[in-house]
Every structure is written in C-alpha cells, then in structure tokens.
Design a protein around this motif. Structure first.
Motif, short mmCIF file in Angstrom:
data_model
loop_
_atom_site.label_atom_id
_atom_site.label_comp_id
_atom_site.label_asym_id
_atom_site.label_seq_id
_atom_site.Cartn_x
_atom_site.Cartn_y
_atom_site.Cartn_z
N ASP A 76 -11.59 2.69 -5.76
CA ASP A 76 -10.94 3.46 -4.70
C ASP A 76 -9.58 2.85 -4.36
OD1 ASP A 76 -11.46 1.16 -3.20
OD2 ASP A 76 -13.06 2.07 -2.02
N PHE A 77 -8.88 3.47 -3.41
CA PHE A 77 -7.52 3.04 -3.12
C PHE A 77 -7.48 1.62 -2.54
CE2 PHE A 77 -3.81 2.81 -0.23
CZ PHE A 77 -2.81 2.87 -1.21
N LYS A 78 -8.45 1.29 -1.72
CA LYS A 78 -8.48 -0.06 -1.14
C LYS A 78 -8.59 -1.10 -2.25
CE LYS A 78 -10.93 -2.73 2.41
NZ LYS A 78 -12.06 -2.71 3.36
N GLY A 79 -9.47 -0.86 -3.23
CA GLY A 79 -9.62 -1.78 -4.34
C GLY A 79 -8.38 -1.81 -5.22
N ALA B 120 0.83 -1.20 0.00
CA ALA B 120 0.00 0.00 0.00
C ALA B 120 0.87 1.26 0.00
CB ALA B 120 -0.93 0.01 1.22
N PHE B 121 1.96 1.20 0.73
CA PHE B 121 2.87 2.34 0.83
C PHE B 121 3.41 2.73 -0.54
CE2 PHE B 121 7.00 4.30 1.42
CZ PHE B 121 6.81 5.17 2.48
N HIS B 122 3.77 1.73 -1.34
CA HIS B 122 4.35 1.98 -2.65
C HIS B 122 3.29 2.24 -3.72
CE1 HIS B 122 8.55 1.29 -1.62
NE2 HIS B 122 8.12 0.35 -0.82
N LEU B 123 2.08 1.75 -3.50
CA LEU B 123 1.02 1.99 -4.47
C LEU B 123 0.38 3.37 -4.30
CD1 LEU B 123 -0.84 -1.46 -4.57
CD2 LEU B 123 0.49 -0.43 -6.41
N ARG B 124 0.48 3.95 -3.10
CA ARG B 124 -0.17 5.23 -2.82
C ARG B 124 0.25 6.34 -3.79
NH1 ARG B 124 -4.58 7.68 -1.09
NH2 ARG B 124 -4.72 6.29 0.69
N PRO B 125 1.56 6.61 -4.02
CA PRO B 125 1.89 7.70 -4.96
C PRO B 125 1.44 7.43 -6.39
CG PRO B 125 3.87 6.50 -4.29
CD PRO B 125 2.76 6.04 -3.41
N ILE B 126 1.36 6.14 -6.76
CA ILE B 126 0.90 5.80 -8.11
C ILE B 126 -0.59 6.08 -8.23
CG2 ILE B 126 0.63 3.90 -9.77
CD1 ILE B 126 3.14 2.65 -8.50
N GLU C 149 -2.29 8.22 -6.45
CA GLU C 149 -2.51 9.67 -6.41
C GLU C 149 -2.17 10.32 -7.75
OE1 GLU C 149 -0.21 10.98 -3.08
OE2 GLU C 149 -1.80 10.53 -1.64
N ALA C 150 -1.15 9.79 -8.43
CA ALA C 150 -0.79 10.33 -9.74
C ALA C 150 -1.88 10.05 -10.77
CB ALA C 150 0.54 9.74 -10.21
N LEU C 151 -2.50 8.87 -10.67
CA LEU C 151 -3.58 8.50 -11.61
C LEU C 151 -4.87 9.24 -11.29
CD1 LEU C 151 -2.99 4.63 -11.74
CD2 LEU C 151 -2.66 6.21 -13.64
N ASP C 152 -5.07 9.56 -10.03
CA ASP C 152 -6.32 10.16 -9.57
C ASP C 152 -6.35 11.67 -9.89
OD1 ASP C 152 -8.58 11.03 -8.25
OD2 ASP C 152 -7.77 10.74 -6.23
N ARG C 153 -6.74 12.01 -11.11
CA ARG C 153 -6.83 13.42 -11.50
C ARG C 153 -7.92 14.11 -10.68
NH1 ARG C 153 -8.02 13.95 -17.51
NH2 ARG C 153 -9.33 12.14 -17.15
N GLY C 154 -7.59 15.23 -10.09
CA GLY C 154 -8.58 15.97 -9.30
C GLY C 154 -8.64 15.53 -7.86
N GLN C 155 -7.80 14.53 -7.48
CA GLN C 155 -7.77 14.04 -6.09
C GLN C 155 -9.18 13.73 -5.58
OE1 GLN C 155 -4.30 13.87 -4.47
NE2 GLN C 155 -4.42 13.65 -6.67
N LYS C 156 -9.89 12.89 -6.34
CA LYS C 156 -11.27 12.56 -6.01
C LYS C 156 -11.36 11.45 -4.96
CE LYS C 156 -11.91 11.26 -10.25
NZ LYS C 156 -10.54 11.46 -10.72
N GLY C 157 -10.28 10.67 -4.84
CA GLY C 157 -10.32 9.52 -3.94
C GLY C 157 -10.62 8.23 -4.67
N PHE C 158 -10.77 8.32 -5.99
CA PHE C 158 -10.99 7.11 -6.79
C PHE C 158 -10.47 7.37 -8.21
CE2 PHE C 158 -14.86 9.71 -7.11
CZ PHE C 158 -15.01 9.83 -8.49
N ILE C 159 -10.29 6.28 -8.97
CA ILE C 159 -9.84 6.43 -10.35
C ILE C 159 -10.85 5.77 -11.29
CG2 ILE C 159 -7.38 6.58 -9.82
CD1 ILE C 159 -7.10 3.63 -10.47
N THR C 160 -10.87 6.26 -12.53
CA THR C 160 -11.75 5.71 -13.55
C THR C 160 -10.90 5.29 -14.75
OG1 THR C 160 -12.05 7.83 -14.67
CG2 THR C 160 -13.56 7.33 -12.84
N THR C 161 -11.53 4.66 -15.72
CA THR C 161 -10.82 4.28 -16.94
C THR C 161 -10.22 5.50 -17.61
OG1 THR C 161 -12.41 2.48 -17.27
CG2 THR C 161 -11.02 3.04 -19.13
#
Length: 210
Positions: free
Chosen positions: A67-70, A16-22, A24-36
């Motif tokens: 979300d980040f957990k997923g 989780a520690f190493h996935l977090r910056p990745i 956040e970089a993918l999450d445009r707008g810092q929404k707390g989730f990512i989409t396609t």
C-alpha cells in the motif's frame, strides 16, 4: 528535540507528497495498492525479488501487494527508477522503426498514426523530453515529472506529454502547490502531527478523525 522531530515529519511529508503521483501511476485500476505485475507493466526490467525485499522491509514478508504507506517507507529506489525511465531518451534504432503506445505500450511501426490495438494517437515527437537526464545515479523526486499521469475523471494513464486525457479529454491536473505543513493532521489523543496519508496515529495508533 521537538524541532528535530517536526523537521523529520515535514521531510516525511515532502517525500510522501512526491511519491503519491508515482504510486498512483503504478497502481493500475486505482486499487490502493501495487503488485509486482503493476510495476512490471511500466518497468519491464523490474526484478520481482526487489518487491519481496520491499514487503519484507515493512514487516509483511508474505504479502503480494504494497500500500501507499509501505511504498513511502521502501519505494524510493523504485520511484527513482520510474522517474529515470521517464527521463531516458529513446534509443535511436528503436525510434527509427517503432513507437511505443502510451495507452497500452504496444510497439507500432513508425508509419502508423495510431495504435493498432487501442487506437491511441501516436505521440508527437519531442526533442527535449528529458533535457539530457544527467548521467548520475541520483535522481531527484523534486525535479523530474513521472512519465505517466492519471486522469482524475476516468483514471486513464496518459503519457506525460499529453495535456488532455486521451480517453475523456479531461485537462491534465496542474502540479499542486507544495504546502507541506498544511497537509498534516493532529491526533486528538496524543497531539502528534501525522501525514495526511496516514489513517492511524503513528504514536498511539488512534484512528484519524473523520
């Protein structure tokens, strides 16, 4: 058994520690989730079907976001693709004629010193941006830096080669010290050690203490 469980929790926390910056970089707008769309913005070759497989794997087959957990459960392959992209050397023919804007990804003529759309300065050329990314399929989350970092002040995405934010001049955050165990929190109901990114206990579903 208790020792094995603790080792597994620590491994999950390291991941989780190493996935977090990745994430956040993918999450445009810092929404707390990512989409396609978020993923394809930085990885145009990404297959949307892979995203469907990811949301299915976390039990949400109809979901349009993750979300980040997923992401921690299913995003390892995507994270490695993202890191590999940051380690790839630009192709010679593209390098000779165009440069990609780190702010908006527009391809500009090599003669332009700044992006014609967002006016981001042309990145300085680096010869060892990725030290010959080993031609292995395996990419380590521990050894490579994400190609983009998120400014903690204004959330602008900056190319990894910049030491200051191109929008507000805030300094690039220094890598956090990897103290894994200290980031766990203990459930007050069942005493399970949970990752700091979890809002609820993984065993009894109790809410994380405020």
């Amino acid at each position: 058994a208790a020792l094995e469980a603790m080792e597994q929790r620590i491994e999950e926390e390291k991941k989780a520690f190493h996935l977090r910056p990745i994430f956040e970089a993918l999450d445009r707008g810092q929404k707390g989730f990512i989409t396609t769309d978020d993923i394809m913005f930085l990885l145009p070759s990404f297959n949307p079907k892979d995203f469907q497989d990811m949301v299915k794997a976390v039990g949400q087959p109809e979901a349009k976001q993750l979300d980040f957990k997923g992401f921690c459960k299913t995003g390892m392959t995507l994270a490695k693709q993202f890191l590999k992209k940051g380690a790839e050397k630009p192709k010679a023919e593209v390098k000779a004629t165009q440069w990609s804007c780190p702010g908006c990804t527009l391809l500009n003529p090599m003669s332009d010193s700044k992006c014609s759309v967002c006016e981001t300065p042309k990145p300085a050329e680096t010869k060892s941006d990725a030290k010959a990314a080993e031609e292995e399929d395996e990419v380590s989350l521990f050894d490579l830096e994400p190609p983009v970092w998120v400014c903690p002040k204004c959330t602008t995405r900056n190319d990894k080669q910049y030491s200051k934010c191109q929008m507000c001049s805030c300094d690039k955050p220094k890598p956090k010290q990897k103290k894994i165990v200290d980031t766990l929190w203990e459930c007050p109901a069942c005493t399970k050690q949970n990752t700091r990114y979890a809002d609820r206990c993984a065993v009894c579903d109790s809410a994380r203490p405020k």
